[in-house]
Design a protein around this motif. Structure first.
Motif, PDB file in Angstrom:
ATOM      1  N   GLN A  95       0.838  -1.197   0.000  1.00 18.92           N
ATOM      2  CA  GLN A  95       0.000   0.000   0.000  1.00 18.92           C
ATOM      3  C   GLN A  95       0.871   1.244   0.000  1.00 18.92           C
ATOM      4  O   GLN A  95       0.626   2.175  -0.760  1.00 18.92           O
ATOM      5  CB  GLN A  95      -0.933   0.009   1.216  1.00 18.92           C
ATOM      6  N   SER A  96       1.889   1.238   0.813  1.00 20.53           N
ATOM      7  CA  SER A  96       2.774   2.397   0.907  1.00 20.53           C
ATOM      8  C   SER A  96       3.451   2.682  -0.427  1.00 20.53           C
ATOM      9  O   SER A  96       3.572   3.839  -0.843  1.00 20.53           O
ATOM     10  CB  SER A  96       3.810   2.148   2.000  1.00 20.53           C
ATOM     11  N   ALA A  97       3.877   1.634  -1.110  1.00 18.03           N
ATOM     12  CA  ALA A  97       4.570   1.792  -2.391  1.00 18.03           C
ATOM     13  C   ALA A  97       3.615   2.066  -3.551  1.00 18.03           C
ATOM     14  O   ALA A  97       4.041   2.546  -4.603  1.00 18.03           O
ATOM     15  CB  ALA A  97       5.387   0.536  -2.691  1.00 18.03           C
ATOM     16  N   SER A  98       2.332   1.801  -3.352  1.00 22.96           N
ATOM     17  CA  SER A  98       1.366   1.906  -4.448  1.00 22.96           C
ATOM     18  C   SER A  98       1.053   3.343  -4.849  1.00 22.96           C
ATOM     19  O   SER A  98       0.618   3.590  -5.970  1.00 22.96           O
ATOM     20  CB  SER A  98       0.057   1.209  -4.066  1.00 22.96           C
ATOM     21  N   GLY A  99       1.213   4.271  -3.922  1.00 22.92           N
ATOM     22  CA  GLY A  99       0.835   5.655  -4.201  1.00 22.92           C
ATOM     23  C   GLY A  99      -0.658   5.899  -4.012  1.00 22.92           C
ATOM     24  O   GLY A  99      -1.125   7.017  -4.174  1.00 22.92           O
ATOM     25  N   LEU A 100      -1.392   4.853  -3.683  1.00 24.72           N
ATOM     26  CA  LEU A 100      -2.833   4.979  -3.447  1.00 24.72           C
ATOM     27  C   LEU A 100      -3.087   5.313  -1.983  1.00 24.72           C
ATOM     28  O   LEU A 100      -2.290   4.958  -1.107  1.00 24.72           O
ATOM     29  CB  LEU A 100      -3.547   3.669  -3.771  1.00 24.72           C
ATOM     30  N   SER A 101      -4.215   5.949  -1.740  1.00 25.56           N
ATOM     31  CA  SER A 101      -4.622   6.148  -0.352  1.00 25.56           C
ATOM     32  C   SER A 101      -4.954   4.776   0.235  1.00 25.56           C
ATOM     33  O   SER A 101      -5.172   3.804  -0.499  1.00 25.56           O
ATOM     34  CB  SER A 101      -5.852   7.053  -0.275  1.00 25.56           C
ATOM     35  N   LYS A 102      -4.997   4.702   1.532  1.00 31.24           N
ATOM     36  CA  LYS A 102      -5.323   3.424   2.182  1.00 31.24           C
ATOM     37  C   LYS A 102      -6.718   2.965   1.775  1.00 31.24           C
ATOM     38  O   LYS A 102      -6.936   1.785   1.489  1.00 31.24           O
ATOM     39  CB  LYS A 102      -5.195   3.564   3.694  1.00 31.24           C
ATOM     40  N   LYS A 103      -7.641   3.894   1.716  1.00 32.97           N
ATOM     41  CA  LYS A 103      -9.018   3.557   1.349  1.00 32.97           C
ATOM     42  C   LYS A 103      -9.079   3.031  -0.082  1.00 32.97           C
ATOM     43  O   LYS A 103      -9.700   1.991  -0.339  1.00 32.97           O
ATOM     44  CB  LYS A 103      -9.911   4.790   1.496  1.00 32.97           C
ATOM     45  N   ALA A 104      -8.420   3.723  -1.020  1.00 35.39           N
ATOM     46  CA  ALA A 104      -8.431   3.294  -2.417  1.00 35.39           C
ATOM     47  C   ALA A 104      -7.738   1.947  -2.581  1.00 35.39           C
ATOM     48  O   ALA A 104      -8.194   1.086  -3.343  1.00 35.39           O
ATOM     49  CB  ALA A 104      -7.755   4.343  -3.300  1.00 35.39           C
ATOM     50  N   PHE A 105      -6.623   1.749  -1.870  1.00 39.98           N
ATOM     51  CA  PHE A 105      -5.903   0.483  -1.936  1.00 39.98           C
ATOM     52  C   PHE A 105      -6.795  -0.663  -1.469  1.00 39.98           C
ATOM     53  O   PHE A 105      -6.873  -1.710  -2.116  1.00 39.98           O
ATOM     54  CB  PHE A 105      -4.635   0.559  -1.070  1.00 39.98           C
ATOM     55  N   CYS A 106      -7.480  -0.449  -0.348  1.00 34.81           N
ATOM     56  CA  CYS A 106      -8.372  -1.489   0.188  1.00 34.81           C
ATOM     57  C   CYS A 106      -9.507  -1.794  -0.789  1.00 34.81           C
ATOM     58  O   CYS A 106      -9.843  -2.963  -1.010  1.00 34.81           O
ATOM     59  CB  CYS A 106      -8.931  -1.074   1.544  1.00 34.81           C
ATOM     60  N   LEU A 107     -10.097  -0.760  -1.361  1.00 31.44           N
ATOM     61  CA  LEU A 107     -11.173  -0.969  -2.328  1.00 31.44           C
ATOM     62  C   LEU A 107     -10.683  -1.761  -3.536  1.00 31.44           C
ATOM     63  O   LEU A 107     -11.356  -2.693  -3.994  1.00 31.44           O
ATOM     64  CB  LEU A 107     -11.747   0.371  -2.795  1.00 31.44           C
ATOM     65  N   GLU A 108      -9.506  -1.400  -4.038  1.00 29.81           N
ATOM     66  CA  GLU A 108      -8.948  -2.071  -5.212  1.00 29.81           C
ATOM     67  C   GLU A 108      -8.630  -3.531  -4.931  1.00 29.81           C
ATOM     68  O   GLU A 108      -8.814  -4.390  -5.785  1.00 29.81           O
ATOM     69  CB  GLU A 108      -7.678  -1.341  -5.646  1.00 29.81           C
ATOM     70  N   ARG A 109      -8.183  -3.823  -3.722  1.00 23.02           N
ATOM     71  CA  ARG A 109      -7.778  -5.176  -3.359  1.00 23.02           C
ATOM     72  C   ARG A 109      -8.889  -6.001  -2.726  1.00 23.02           C
ATOM     73  O   ARG A 109      -8.697  -7.175  -2.439  1.00 23.02           O
ATOM     74  CB  ARG A 109      -6.612  -5.126  -2.368  1.00 23.02           C
ATOM     75  N   GLY A 110     -10.018  -5.365  -2.432  1.00 22.56           N
ATOM     76  CA  GLY A 110     -11.112  -6.098  -1.778  1.00 22.56           C
ATOM     77  C   GLY A 110     -10.819  -6.388  -0.315  1.00 22.56           C
ATOM     78  O   GLY A 110     -11.269  -7.396   0.227  1.00 22.56           O
ATOM     79  N   ILE A 111     -10.056  -5.499   0.304  1.00 27.02           N
ATOM     80  CA  ILE A 111      -9.698  -5.659   1.715  1.00 27.02           C
ATOM     81  C   ILE A 111     -10.637  -4.806   2.554  1.00 27.02           C
ATOM     82  O   ILE A 111     -10.910  -3.649   2.227  1.00 27.02           O
ATOM     83  CB  ILE A 111      -8.239  -5.207   1.952  1.00 27.02           C
ATOM     84  N   ASN A 112     -11.124  -5.360   3.634  1.00 31.67           N
ATOM     85  CA  ASN A 112     -11.949  -4.604   4.554  1.00 31.67           C
ATOM     86  C   ASN A 112     -11.049  -3.546   5.202  1.00 31.67           C
ATOM     87  O   ASN A 112     -10.048  -3.886   5.836  1.00 31.67           O
ATOM     88  CB  ASN A 112     -12.522  -5.542   5.612  1.00 31.67           C
TER      89      ASN A 112
END
Length: 67
Positions: A17-34
């Motif tokens: 997530q840190s390396a992705s450049g995405l916000s935590k919320k966007a990263f979770c949505l993209e990955r299907g993580i709660n």
């Protein structure tokens, strides 16, 4: 999955997530993580890291005085 494997799994996810450049919320949505699970592991791993830094031995170096 044992606890050590689970911790490593979530440490990897947090690094991704840190390396992705995405916000935590966007990263979770993209990955299907709660998001609640993501934040839980973030807090837990930070707490474990702080405990590790406080416990144990510290390296010291002795300096000899030359006469």
């Amino acid at each position: 999955m044992d606890i050590t494997s689970r911790r490593q799994h979530w440490a990897n996810i947090l690094e991704e997530q840190s390396a992705s450049g995405l916000s935590k919320k966007a990263f979770c949505l993209e990955r299907g993580i709660n998001p609640a699970t993501f934040y839980y592991w973030q807090r837990r791993l930070q707490a474990l890291s702080q405990e590790d830094n406080q416990a144990g031995f510290q390296r010291i170096s002795l300096q000899h005085e030359h006469e």
